[in-house]
Design an enzyme around this catalytic site. Structure first.
Site, mmCIF file in Angstrom:
data_model
loop_
_atom_site.group_PDB
_atom_site.id
_atom_site.type_symbol
_atom_site.label_atom_id
_atom_site.label_comp_id
_atom_site.label_asym_id
_atom_site.label_seq_id
_atom_site.Cartn_x
_atom_site.Cartn_y
_atom_site.Cartn_z
ATOM 1 N N LYS A 1 41.521 -24.121 -4.984
ATOM 2 C CA LYS A 1 42.242 -23.069 -4.270
ATOM 3 C C LYS A 1 43.259 -23.641 -3.288
ATOM 4 C CE LYS A 1 39.168 -19.301 -5.250
ATOM 5 N NZ LYS A 1 38.300 -18.216 -4.780
ATOM 6 N N ARG B 1 31.231 -22.128 -8.322
ATOM 7 C CA ARG B 1 32.104 -21.798 -9.451
ATOM 8 C C ARG B 1 33.247 -22.802 -9.465
ATOM 9 N NH1 ARG B 1 36.769 -18.889 -10.442
ATOM 10 N NH2 ARG B 1 36.791 -17.624 -12.361
#
Length: 263
Positions: A204, A240
Site C-alpha cells: 500500500k 492479506r
C-alpha cells in the site's frame, strides 16, 4: 491470505492475472508458497478506482473461484456486491471479504445470513473515488476502532452472528500514512471485541513513502512482510499479502521467536 487480483487495473500487479488460466496458476503457486487462503477479487479498490458492473465482475472471478475450489483450495471472494458474493459462495468460496462492511450493498447482509459463511468486515467511510477526502481524524486508531465496532454491532442487530465475523481496520482506506501507522501501533485495541483481526498492508501507498521515489511497487514487499511479522506478535488472525513466500518466512521467524519465549 494470498491476493489474487483478476482485474486489468490493479495498482499492485497491473492486470497480470486477468486471464483465467494465468490467475488459477498464480493462485496455485501462492498455495505452494504457503498461502492458507486465496482472496479473489474482480474489482480494483485503489484510490480513485471506478466501480465495475456486477456482470463483468462475475465474469472475471467466478470461473477462477470454481476452478480453485474444485482443486481443494480455500477461497474468499473480495467483493462489495451481494450478487457476486452469492455466486462466488455457490462456486465454492468459503469467506466473503467486503471492504465496505456491507455499506456499499445493503443486500450483502442477507447473503451473509443466508449462506452462513464467514464475513470479513472492513472499516469503510466511502467509495474509492472519494475516500481520500474522508481521511480526517482527531485520533485515527480510536475513531477507526469505534466506527468498526459500531458496524459490527449494527450487523449483529441485523441478524449476522458475531461468531462468523472477522474484522479489518482497513489500512489505506480513507486513511493517510500517519493514520495507518497509528492504527498499526494500536492493533491490540482491535482485539477487544474478541473477534479475529485481519491486516491488509501489502504494497500500500504508505509503505511506498518509506522507499526511494520511483521505487517499483514490488519493493514494498519487504516492509509488508515486516508488518506481517509484527502483526502476528499482536495475535492477528491473518494477513492479506501479495508476496506469500517472503511473508511465510517472516511469520515463521515470528513463530520461532514466540516459541522461544514460551520455553
Amino acid at each position: 491470505m494470498g491476493v489474487l487480483n483478476v482485474t486489468p487495473d490493479s495498482f499492485s500487479d497491473g492486470g497480470r492475472y486477468v486471464e483465467t488460466d494465468v490467475a488459477i496458476q498464480h493462485a496455485l503457486d501462492l498455495v505452494a508458497q504457503g498461502a492458507d487462503l486465496i482472496d479473489v477479487g474482480g474489482e480494483s479498490t485503489r484510490p480513485g478506482a471506478v466501480r465495475v458492473g456486477a456482470a463483468e465482475e462475475q465474469a472475471r472471478v467466478i470461473p477462477v473461484v470454481r476452478a480453485l475450489a474444485e482443486r481443494g483450495v480455500q477461497v474468499s471472494i473480495d467483493t462489495m456486491n451481494a450478487e457476486t458474493a452469492l455466486e462466488a459462495v455457490g462456486a465454492g468460496a468459503v469467506k466473503i471479504n467486503d471492504v465496505s462492511g456491507g455499506l456499499a450493498d445493503p443486500a450483502m447482509v442477507d447473503v451473509v445470513i443466508g449462506t452462513g459463511v464467514t464475513y470479513i468486515v472492513q472499516h469503510w467511510r466511502g467509495p474509492s473515488e472519494t475516500m481520500d477526502a474522508q481521511a480526517t481524524y482527531t485520533h485515527a486508531a480510536r475513531e477507526v476502532r469505534r466506527e468498526l465496532f459500531d458496524r459490527v454491532a449494527e450487523l449483529a442487530e441485523l441478524g449476522v452472528q458475531p461468531g462468523r465475523l472477522i474484522i479489518d481496520p482497513g489500512l489505506g482506506f480513507a486513511k493517510k500514512a500517519e493514520h495507518n501507522w497509528q492504527v498499526l501501533a494500536h492493533l491490540a485495541d482491535f482485539r477487544e471485541l474478541g473477534l479475529p483481526v485481519l491486516i491488509g498492508a501489502s504494497r500500500k501507498r504508505f509503505l511506498g513513502a518509506l522507499l526511494p521515489e520511483g521505487a517499483p511497487v514490488t519493493d514494498r514487499d519487504l516492509p509488508s512482510a515486516v508488518i506481517s511479522a509484527l502483526a502476528a506478535q499482536y495475535g492477528v488472525w491473518g494477513v492479506r499479502v501479495h508476496d506469500v513466500a517472503s511473508t511465510r518466512l517472516a511469520l515463521d521467524v515470528a513463530e520461532a521467536w514466540q516459541a522461544g519465549r514460551d520455553d
